[in-house]
Design a protein around this motif. Structure first.
Motif, PDB file in Angstrom:
ATOM      1  N   ARG A 177       0.922  -1.277   0.018  1.00 29.35           N
ATOM      2  CA  ARG A 177      -0.046   0.074  -0.024  1.00 29.35           C
ATOM      3  C   ARG A 177       0.905   1.331   0.010  1.00 29.35           C
ATOM      4  O   ARG A 177       0.555   2.263  -0.735  1.00 29.35           O
ATOM      5  CB  ARG A 177      -0.942   0.091   1.176  1.00 29.35           C
ATOM      6  CG  ARG A 177      -2.417  -0.694   1.067  1.00 29.35           C
ATOM      7  CD  ARG A 177      -3.252   0.295   0.336  1.00 29.35           C
ATOM      8  NE  ARG A 177      -3.864  -1.085  -0.500  1.00 29.35           N
ATOM      9  CZ  ARG A 177      -5.466  -1.057  -0.694  1.00 29.35           C
ATOM     10  NH1 ARG A 177      -6.079   0.071  -0.163  1.00 29.35           N
ATOM     11  NH2 ARG A 177      -6.079  -1.819  -1.137  1.00 29.35           N
ATOM     12  N   ARG A 178       1.937   1.093   0.766  1.00 31.70           N
ATOM     13  CA  ARG A 178       2.715   2.253   0.828  1.00 31.70           C
ATOM     14  C   ARG A 178       3.432   2.886  -0.346  1.00 31.70           C
ATOM     15  O   ARG A 178       3.704   3.927  -0.723  1.00 31.70           O
ATOM     16  CB  ARG A 178       3.800   1.960   2.015  1.00 31.70           C
ATOM     17  CG  ARG A 178       3.433   2.257   3.461  1.00 31.70           C
ATOM     18  CD  ARG A 178       4.456   2.462   4.334  1.00 31.70           C
ATOM     19  NE  ARG A 178       5.005   1.129   4.494  1.00 31.70           N
ATOM     20  CZ  ARG A 178       4.869   0.054   5.569  1.00 31.70           C
ATOM     21  NH1 ARG A 178       3.975   0.516   6.179  1.00 31.70           N
ATOM     22  NH2 ARG A 178       5.543  -0.833   5.800  1.00 31.70           N
ATOM     23  N   ILE A 179       3.722   1.711  -1.379  1.00 29.78           N
ATOM     24  CA  ILE A 179       4.234   2.220  -2.551  1.00 29.78           C
ATOM     25  C   ILE A 179       3.215   2.139  -3.916  1.00 29.78           C
ATOM     26  O   ILE A 179       3.532   2.177  -4.821  1.00 29.78           O
ATOM     27  CB  ILE A 179       5.330   0.914  -2.989  1.00 29.78           C
ATOM     28  CG1 ILE A 179       4.709  -0.399  -2.997  1.00 29.78           C
ATOM     29  CG2 ILE A 179       6.564   1.094  -1.955  1.00 29.78           C
ATOM     30  CD1 ILE A 179       5.713  -1.265  -3.811  1.00 29.78           C
ATOM     31  N   GLY A 180       1.837   2.324  -3.175  1.00 27.53           N
ATOM     32  CA  GLY A 180       0.824   2.578  -4.247  1.00 27.53           C
ATOM     33  C   GLY A 180       0.009   1.458  -4.645  1.00 27.53           C
ATOM     34  O   GLY A 180      -0.697   1.676  -5.563  1.00 27.53           O
ATOM     35  N   LYS A 181       0.314   0.211  -4.272  1.00 29.05           N
ATOM     36  CA  LYS A 181      -0.616  -0.887  -4.890  1.00 29.05           C
ATOM     37  C   LYS A 181      -1.981  -0.771  -4.310  1.00 29.05           C
ATOM     38  O   LYS A 181      -2.190  -0.644  -2.968  1.00 29.05           O
ATOM     39  CB  LYS A 181       0.072  -2.161  -4.365  1.00 29.05           C
ATOM     40  CG  LYS A 181      -0.730  -3.418  -4.808  1.00 29.05           C
ATOM     41  CD  LYS A 181       0.156  -4.226  -5.851  1.00 29.05           C
ATOM     42  CE  LYS A 181      -0.700  -4.879  -6.676  1.00 29.05           C
ATOM     43  NZ  LYS A 181      -0.807  -6.796  -6.491  1.00 29.05           N
ATOM     44  N   LYS A 182      -2.864  -0.886  -4.960  1.00 30.26           N
ATOM     45  CA  LYS A 182      -4.410  -0.581  -4.678  1.00 30.26           C
ATOM     46  C   LYS A 182      -5.085  -1.792  -4.339  1.00 30.26           C
ATOM     47  O   LYS A 182      -6.291  -1.592  -3.911  1.00 30.26           O
ATOM     48  CB  LYS A 182      -5.024   0.086  -5.996  1.00 30.26           C
ATOM     49  CG  LYS A 182      -4.458   1.513  -6.070  1.00 30.26           C
ATOM     50  CD  LYS A 182      -4.956   2.718  -4.968  1.00 30.26           C
ATOM     51  CE  LYS A 182      -4.505   3.981  -5.390  1.00 30.26           C
ATOM     52  NZ  LYS A 182      -4.346   4.813  -4.283  1.00 30.26           N
TER      53      LYS A 182
END
Ligand code: ADP
Ligand code: F6P
Length: 325
Positions: free
Chosen positions: A215-220
């Motif tokens: 999540r922190r690297i943008g995975k949704k």
């Protein structure tokens, strides 16, 4: 060598698998082409004991190569597990003039086949199970179709999971075998695969940490594939949601994996195995199981086959971890 084989029987037993019909068709057509009479036994060993037996001609197997399920029906039969039941089953074969029998099923069905052979009926097993959990063979009828069915279902779950920015736990079949989960884990690009062969009490914590860091690297959205045998996926979804704060849903794909039109591979391999089983009977062989290994079809003694063990493919399993970083 025993007496010349004139009449053979065919039955399906245990869990059904897409492609069993292609194997039945091959046994019937190869048998008739070789001058044999072929009898179909309905409902596995239960139907054998109840003498639910019919003669099959080439037209009895028309229009089935593409159909899932088994036209001979299947069952689980406790009586076949007793010595009396096994003797009776062999007597029924003799009464109906069945000199040799092809049993399409899993390990349990092969144990029944072994007992029929011990009681004087030539028997050949064909591996039919979506679980791919028969140790002597790299292919079992139905695995390919089941994987494709599950893969397509998981693709669909992924669409909605992505729209809602959720985590999805998807449970595929395989109580004691993680092969379907592993193949789907790779083909669906999942973030984690849980298989009964590698039970790990730290797995859930690892999944939670992975979801949070992704999540922190943008995975949704996040896809976790569970094999049925690893535990309750709905409960796991609740725990993951509580720990991550990310909406999490569980989907149990269930029996749709056992149905549907068999894939091309399942039709072709099941046909080849059916024809090979007939050839083995014609050669006077008994207590053998047809297998696919190292790129070709072969056969094993059933006792030897049942003593073999199988693990999931470690190379594929460790690769899932590398690819889901
Ligand atoms: P599968 O063949 O898919 O492994 P099961 O384990 O349910 O499915 O076995 C199918 C059937 O094979 C059983 O219901 C029973 O009739 C027969 N069978 C299983 N184990 C034995 C055994 N030890 N001896 C004789 N028959 C057996
Ligand atoms: O062996 C095939 C299989 O579908 C397993 O993957 C599963 O655990 C089991 O059969 C389910 O059996 P049933 O259809 O009897 O519920």
């Amino acid at each position: 060598m025993g007496k010349k084989i004139e009449t053979i029987g065919v039955l399906t037993s245990g869990g059904d698998a897409p492609g069993m019909n292609a194997a039945i068709r091959a046994v019937v057509r190869a048998g008739i082409s070789s001058g044999l009479k072929v009898k179909g036994i309905n409902r596995g060993y239960a139907g054998l004991l109840e003498e639910d037996i019919m003669e099959m001609g080439t037209m009895s197997v028309t229009d089935i190569v593409q159909r899932g399920g088994t036209i001979l029906f299947t069952s689980r039969c406790k009586r076949m597990m007793t010595p009396e039941g096994q003797r009776q089953a062999a007597d029924v074969c003799r009464k109906h003039g069945i000199d040799g029998i092809v049993v399409i099923g899993g390990d349990g069905s092969f144990r029944g086949a072994q007992k029929l052979s011990d009681n004087g009926i030539n028997t050949i097993g064909i591996p039919g199970t979506i679980d791919l959990d028969i140790a002597c063979t790299e292919y079992t009828i139905g695995f390919d179709t089941a994987c494709n069915t599950a893969m397509e279902a998981i693709d669909k779950v992924r669409d909605t999971s992505a729209s809602h920015e959720r985590c999805s736990i998807i449970e595929v079949m395989g109580r004691t075998a993680g092969h379907i989960a592993l193949w789907c884990g790779i083909s669906n690009g999942s973030e984690y695969v849980l298989v009964p062969e590698r039970k790990d009490e730290n797995a859930e914590d690892e999944i939670i940490q992975k979801i949070l860091s992704k999540r922190r690297i943008g995975k949704k959205h996040h896809i976790i594939v569970n094999a049925e045998g690893i535990g309750n996926s709905h409960e796991m979804a609740k725990r993951i949601e509580a720990a991550t704060g990310i909406e999490t849903r569980a989907t149990v794909i269930g029996h749709i994996q056992r149905g549907g039109n068999p894939t091309c591979r399942d039709r072709v391999y099941a046909s080849a195995m059916g024809a090979q089983a007939v050839d083995l009977l014609l050669e006077g062989k008994t207590n053998r199981v047809v297998a696919y290994r190292d790129g070709g079809f072969t056969d094993y003694d059933i006792d030897q086959a049942l003593a073999m063990t199988k693990d999931i493919d470690e190379h594929l399993y460790s690769m899932t971890k590398r690819l889901s970083r």
